[in-house]
Design a protein around this motif. Structure first.
Motif, PDB file in Angstrom:
ATOM      1  N   TYR A  80       2.711  18.661 -12.959  1.00 15.26           N
ATOM      2  CA  TYR A  80       1.447  18.864 -12.242  1.00 15.26           C
ATOM      3  C   TYR A  80       0.787  17.545 -11.839  1.00 15.26           C
ATOM      4  CZ  TYR A  80      -3.453  20.204 -11.512  1.00 15.26           C
ATOM      5  OH  TYR A  80      -4.715  20.367 -11.010  1.00 15.26           O
ATOM      6  N   ALA A  81       0.667  16.623 -12.789  1.00 15.89           N
ATOM      7  CA  ALA A  81      -0.009  15.356 -12.502  1.00 15.89           C
ATOM      8  C   ALA A  81       0.689  14.579 -11.391  1.00 15.89           C
ATOM      9  CB  ALA A  81      -0.097  14.505 -13.770  1.00 15.89           C
ATOM     10  N   ALA A  82       2.014  14.609 -11.400  1.00 11.82           N
ATOM     11  CA  ALA A  82       2.771  13.890 -10.379  1.00 11.82           C
ATOM     12  C   ALA A  82       2.715  14.617  -9.033  1.00 11.82           C
ATOM     13  CB  ALA A  82       4.216  13.725 -10.819  1.00 11.82           C
ATOM     14  N   ALA A  83       2.789  15.945  -9.076  1.00 11.43           N
ATOM     15  CA  ALA A  83       2.795  16.729  -7.833  1.00 11.43           C
ATOM     16  C   ALA A  83       1.439  16.687  -7.135  1.00 11.43           C
ATOM     17  CB  ALA A  83       3.203  18.161  -8.119  1.00 11.43           C
ATOM     18  N   MET A  84       0.370  16.776  -7.921  1.00 10.86           N
ATOM     19  CA  MET A  84      -0.988  16.748  -7.353  1.00 10.86           C
ATOM     20  C   MET A  84      -1.598  15.372  -7.607  1.00 10.86           C
ATOM     21  SD  MET A  84      -1.330  19.643  -5.894  1.00 10.86           S
ATOM     22  CE  MET A  84      -3.066  19.556  -5.471  1.00 10.86           C
ATOM     23  N   SER A  85      -1.032  14.368  -6.979  1.00 11.79           N
ATOM     24  CA  SER A  85      -1.512  12.997  -7.159  1.00 11.79           C
ATOM     25  C   SER A  85      -2.886  12.824  -6.516  1.00 11.79           C
ATOM     26  CB  SER A  85      -0.532  12.016  -6.525  1.00 11.79           C
ATOM     27  OG  SER A  85      -0.467  12.214  -5.123  1.00 11.79           O
ATOM     28  N   LYS A  86      -3.562  11.758  -6.903  1.00 11.15           N
ATOM     29  CA  LYS A  86      -4.887  11.476  -6.337  1.00 11.15           C
ATOM     30  C   LYS A  86      -4.806  11.290  -4.833  1.00 11.15           C
ATOM     31  CE  LYS A  86      -8.841   8.355  -6.812  1.00 11.15           C
ATOM     32  NZ  LYS A  86      -9.399   7.177  -7.530  1.00 11.15           N
ATOM     33  N   LYS A  87      -3.734  10.631  -4.384  1.00 11.27           N
ATOM     34  CA  LYS A  87      -3.550  10.401  -2.953  1.00 11.27           C
ATOM     35  C   LYS A  87      -3.399  11.721  -2.198  1.00 11.27           C
ATOM     36  CE  LYS A  87      -0.644   7.859   0.323  1.00 11.27           C
ATOM     37  NZ  LYS A  87       0.539   6.940   0.462  1.00 11.27           N
ATOM     38  N   LEU A  88      -2.631  12.655  -2.760  1.00  7.54           N
ATOM     39  CA  LEU A  88      -2.433  13.950  -2.115  1.00  7.54           C
ATOM     40  C   LEU A  88      -3.738  14.737  -2.082  1.00  7.54           C
ATOM     41  CD1 LEU A  88      -0.662  16.169  -0.899  1.00  7.54           C
ATOM     42  CD2 LEU A  88      -0.117  16.921  -3.232  1.00  7.54           C
ATOM     43  N   CYS A  89      -4.473  14.739  -3.195  1.00  2.00           N
ATOM     44  CA  CYS A  89      -5.735  15.479  -3.254  1.00  2.00           C
ATOM     45  C   CYS A  89      -6.733  14.953  -2.227  1.00  2.00           C
ATOM     46  CB  CYS A  89      -6.334  15.397  -4.657  1.00  2.00           C
ATOM     47  SG  CYS A  89      -5.375  16.263  -5.921  1.00  2.00           S
ATOM     48  N   MET A  90      -6.843  13.638  -2.143  1.00  2.00           N
ATOM     49  CA  MET A  90      -7.759  13.043  -1.165  1.00  2.00           C
ATOM     50  C   MET A  90      -7.296  13.355   0.252  1.00  2.00           C
ATOM     51  SD  MET A  90      -8.611   9.365  -2.957  1.00  2.00           S
ATOM     52  CE  MET A  90      -9.772   8.891  -1.678  1.00  2.00           C
TER      53      MET A  90
END
Length: 310
Positions: A132-142
């Protein structure tokens, strides 16, 4: 017959809810209370998420952005409602109406996309918790949030420019409490087939497709949950999804009730439903996401204790 177009309309009249002074005073009190609760609830949730490191996860990143959007969403409508309740002047300028229409349409589109992004986040968290942490990275969320805003306002520019280029013929009286597409289009005398196609495109692209993505995500989530053993993790996953699904159901059902109809059917639209998705839902969202969420309640307690200690 003299031709009239939008250049001859300098302002609109917002009918609002009632002309009874006593009822207007009551509505002023009710909407003031709703606005105060909305501001306090959403600002408090944003602060709790920002200040609590335990909540610095993709899910709360999206919830914080939803609260930020709800602050703007409610501020588009309620101040003008309050002003109309205490003022005899119910008018709004042509430019002011177009601006309110633009922000309203943009906020609605953004919320549709944001709710879809939140559903996808829950699907990744439940179906692949280890990644989860790798798939939903901060860059992707932003990137997802930025895409929500860019796409939402791009659609809003398109529909606003086309709507306020229409000709307004017989009346400038809007039978509603804000400048929304149905009552504004109702005043036009040259709604073309191409405009109708545009409306259905906007509805499909901004409501139907995101709702289909949400339903797909939750169907997949349900399949994953049913395969789990009934543990604390499963209960937490189910509770989290139920919270988000509550918001999605209320919001999308209200939107579809209002807009999933041809412009010829806009007469007599339900103002109560409009109030629900424009005013009530932004007030309820912070409570839906906090009262049913143990992590948020614990973070709020720590924040309050920290403020008291200092």
């Amino acid at each position: 017959m003299e031709e009239r177009n939008h250049s001859s309309v300098t302002s609109f009249i917002l009918v609002g809810f009632t002309t009874d002074p006593k009822l207007q005073l009551l509505l002023f009190t009710v909407f003031t209370l709703i606005y105060v609760i909305t501001l306090m609830g959403n600002i408090a949730l944003i602060m709790v998420i920002h200040r609590s490191s335990q909540l610095h996860t993709p899910m709360y990143f999206f919830i914080g952005n939803l609260s930020f959007l709800d602050l703007w969403y409610s501020s588009v409508y309620i101040p003008k409602i309050l002003l109309n309740c205490i003022s005899e002047d119910k008018s709004i300028s042509f430019a002011g109406c177009a601006a309110q229409f633009f922000v309203s349409a943009g906020s609605a589109c953004i919320e549709c996309y944001l709710l879809a992004a939140m559903a996808y986040d829950r699907y990744v968290a439940i179906s692949n918790p280890l990644l989860y942490a790798a798939a939903m990275s901060k860059k992707l969320c932003m990137g997802l949030v930025a895409a929500c805003y860019l796409t939402g306002f791009a659609n809003s520019i398109l529909i606003t420019s086309r709507t306020f280029a229409l000709s307004f013929c017989d009346s400038n009286i809007i039978d509603d409490f804000f400048c929304d597409m149905p009552p504004v289009v109702k005043l036009s005398c040259d709604v073309t087939d191409s405009y109708q196609v545009l409306l259905y495109f906007i509805l499909t692209y901004n409501v139907i497709i995101p709702s289909a993505l949400i339903l797909t995500s939750y169907a997949s989530i349900l399949a994953v949950i049913l395969k789990m053993h009934w543990t604390a993790g499963q209960r937490k996953a189910f509770s989290t999804c139920a919270t988000h699904l509550t918001t999605v159901t209320i919001y999308y059902s209200s939107i579809l009730f209002i807009y999933a109809q041809p412009s010829s059917s806009f007469v007599g639209r339900n103002k109560v439903v409009s109030v629900f998705y424009t005013v009530v839902i932004p007030m309820l969202n912070p409570f839906i996401y906090s009262l049913r969420n143990q992590e948020v309640k614990e973070a709020l307690k720590r924040l309050v204790k920290g403020q008291a200690a200092s």
